[in-house]
Structure formats: C-alpha cells, structure tokens
Design an enzyme around this catalytic site. Structure first.
Site, mmCIF file in Angstrom:
data_model
loop_
_atom_site.group_PDB
_atom_site.id
_atom_site.type_symbol
_atom_site.label_atom_id
_atom_site.label_comp_id
_atom_site.label_asym_id
_atom_site.label_seq_id
_atom_site.Cartn_x
_atom_site.Cartn_y
_atom_site.Cartn_z
ATOM 1 N N CYS A 13 0.853 -1.196 0.000
ATOM 2 C CA CYS A 13 0.000 0.000 0.000
ATOM 3 C C CYS A 13 0.888 1.245 0.000
ATOM 4 O O CYS A 13 2.114 1.162 0.157
ATOM 5 C CB CYS A 13 -0.865 -0.009 1.254
ATOM 6 S SG CYS A 13 0.148 -0.003 2.736
ATOM 7 N N GLU A 126 0.362 -0.667 16.282
ATOM 8 C CA GLU A 126 -0.478 0.472 15.857
ATOM 9 C C GLU A 126 -1.487 0.828 16.943
ATOM 10 O O GLU A 126 -1.689 2.000 17.275
ATOM 11 C CB GLU A 126 -1.213 0.142 14.547
ATOM 12 C CG GLU A 126 -2.104 1.308 14.094
ATOM 13 C CD GLU A 126 -3.092 0.945 13.006
ATOM 14 O OE1 GLU A 126 -2.760 0.136 12.112
ATOM 15 O OE2 GLU A 126 -4.223 1.476 13.053
ATOM 16 N N THR A 161 -6.464 0.563 11.548
ATOM 17 C CA THR A 161 -6.617 0.764 10.096
ATOM 18 C C THR A 161 -6.858 -0.533 9.325
ATOM 19 O O THR A 161 -7.416 -0.505 8.238
ATOM 20 C CB THR A 161 -5.361 1.445 9.516
ATOM 21 O OG1 THR A 161 -4.216 0.678 9.895
ATOM 22 C CG2 THR A 161 -5.222 2.876 10.010
ATOM 23 N N CYS A 189 -8.501 1.816 6.835
ATOM 24 C CA CYS A 189 -7.799 2.338 5.671
ATOM 25 C C CYS A 189 -8.421 1.790 4.381
ATOM 26 O O CYS A 189 -8.720 0.591 4.296
ATOM 27 C CB CYS A 189 -6.336 1.912 5.784
ATOM 28 S SG CYS A 189 -5.416 2.253 4.311
ATOM 29 N N SER A 217 1.738 -9.957 10.303
ATOM 30 C CA SER A 217 1.029 -8.828 9.696
ATOM 31 C C SER A 217 -0.471 -8.974 9.939
ATOM 32 O O SER A 217 -1.096 -9.945 9.495
ATOM 33 C CB SER A 217 1.320 -8.797 8.187
ATOM 34 O OG SER A 217 0.311 -8.105 7.507
#
Ligand code: F3S
Length: 278
Positions: A13, A126, A161, A189, A217
């Site tokens: 991204c 995050e 996100t 996101c 991830s």
C-alpha cells in the site's frame, strides 16, 4: 497447468511503499548507523533485507541514541517520539499518514469529552501507539471484549486501520445499547478495505488461494481469514519456498493475494513458483 489469478487489489500500500522509500533513502544517504524502531513493516523478509542494507532493528529508542532512527509505519507513542528527538542524531518519521489521522481523531475525541474506544487488537504496535495518544483510551477487538469494558455514556470510537468492517459493525452493535452516545470516526484504511473486497471476490471463484505476507502482519492474517471462509484450500505463506505442490492437486484455478506489507517482487516470485509447479 492451473490458471493463476491475482486479486485486483493486492500487495504493498501507499504507507508501506513510503516507509520503504524513506528507509532506502536513509541507508543510502546516511554516513552513520541507521535503525528502525521495531520492524519498519510487518514483513520479516523485507525487514531482513533492510538489515542487510544497513537499517537495523532497535527494540528501544535508546538503542539508537546518536544514530538515525526511522519511526515505523504503524506509528509510535508520543513519549517514544519525544525521546527519539532528544537522543537520536536524526529522526525520520515513516508513520503512515493514515495512521497519523487515527492519532488526531483520538486526541480530538478525548478533548470533546468522549471516552475513547479503539476497535483493534491490544498489543499490536499500531493500537498501542493510538492508545498512547489518548490516555485512558481502551481497545477491544470483539463484541465480548467491548461489553466487558463497562463503558460510560459518551463513547468515541476509532478503528485500527486494518480491521474489517464486519468486526467494526459487530463491536458497534455490542456497545450501542440505545442509552449511550456513540460517535464513530471510521479510520479503516481504504487500502485494507479494497484488498479485503478483492480477496473475497477472488476466493469465491477459485479452487485454491495463496495469501502472501508476514505471519505477524495483521492485515495479511485478516486476508487469510477472509479467504479461508470462502475457499477451503487457503494457504498463508511468507515466501515462494514454502509452496507445496500437493496443496494444489486437482486445482484448475489458483488465486493469489497479498497483504499491504508485501512488495510486488515478493508476489512475482510466488506467481513464478506457482507456474513452475505445472
Ligand atoms: Fe497506511 Fe493503510 Fe497501508 S494505514 S500502512 S496505507 S494499510
């Protein structure tokens, strides 16, 4: 030979490409040591190639004292950033701009008097960085967790996100009892949403799915979950070497998707390996 189809939206991204470019520029232009605070992105293969190029992982800001420090794409806490600016020779902020927007949103909600709820996984960098931008904020990644928080009468909600819309809807449903004010700032996101949609579409049309990306991830793991719910033969791998021809016995069409932290070269090597399986 099976037909290979790649999801319409797959792979790195904007935020990840930006972070990688900043890191590569830093190692090529810096005369001193370069560190990233934690893994720059959640892709072990990319992190080890950055290490080979000279951008090493520091687990604390102080490990990078006197050197160049790159702040990871998932964001850092205000105290980590403050410390970095105090002790490092140079600080490069690779926090994704969309993650920064979440920090701004929680700060605003807090100042407006809302109790802040982050829909996301506690412990994920995050989410931890977001929580630190609004002291007192709490996180929940499922309806039961949200109910257990015993929230007050005025709740401001933001979202990790990489969360799915389904999880957000379920948590909102769990906390919206009709008596409290709930203000949502949807910070999922667009890159995440579009990759999930494209992966779901492809997974429903193929005989087997390969999902490429780090096992650490969050967004890749979510893609794998979505694909597995639609395609029994879904395999989450980090690199081409993990592929096993036996997985694809009888498969006429194999779908490929990749998380937002997977560069296109990694996708290309997996597609090439799939084609060579015959
Ligand atoms: Fe940023 Fe979205 Fe990627 S938040 S790091 S552009 S998945």
């Amino acid at each position: 030979m099976a037909t290979i189809r790649i999801a319409d939206k797959a792979g790195a991204c904007y935020g990840v490409e930006r972070a990688l470019e900043l890191a590569w520029n830093a190692v090529s232009s810096s005369s001193g040591d370069v560190y990233t605070l934690g893994p720059l992105i959640h892709n072990p293969r990319v992190v080890s190639s950055l290490d080979a190029l000279g951008a090493h992982e520091a687990s604390t800001v102080d490990e990078a004292a006197g050197a160049t420090l790159i702040l990871r794409s998932h964001g850092v806490t205000p105290s980590e950033e403050e410390r970095a600016r105090a002790v490092c020779r140079n600080v490069i902020d690779a926090t994704c701009p969309f993650v920064k927007k979440v920090h701004v949103a929680v700060e605003r909600l807090m100042h407006e008097g809302y109790e802040v709820l982050v829909v996301g996984e506690k412990g994920h960098p995050e989410v931890e960085a977001t929580l630190a931008h609004a002291p007192g904020a709490r996180a929940a990644s499922a309806p039961d967790e949200a109910r257990e928080l015993d929230l007050g009468g005025k709740v401001g909600v933001v979202v990790q996100t990489t969360q799915s819309l389904e999880t957000l809807a379920a948590v909102l449903d769990a906390i919206d009892d009709g008596s409290r004010e709930v203000k949502l700032v949807n910070t999922i996101c667009e890159a995440t949403a579009s990759r999930q949609e494209a992966a779901a579409q492809l997974a429903s049309e193929v005989d087997a799915m390969v999902v490429i990306g780090g096992r650490n991830s969050a967004n890749t793991t979510r893609l794998a979950e979505i694909c597995a719910s639609l395609c029994d033969k879904t395999f989450h791998i980090e690199m081409a070497e993990e592929l096993d021809a036996a997985w694809f016995a009888g498969a006429e069409v194999i779908g490929v998707t990749a998380g937002a932290s997977t560069p296109s070269a990694q996708i290309a090597s997996v597609v090439e390996a799939l084609e060579s399986l015959g």
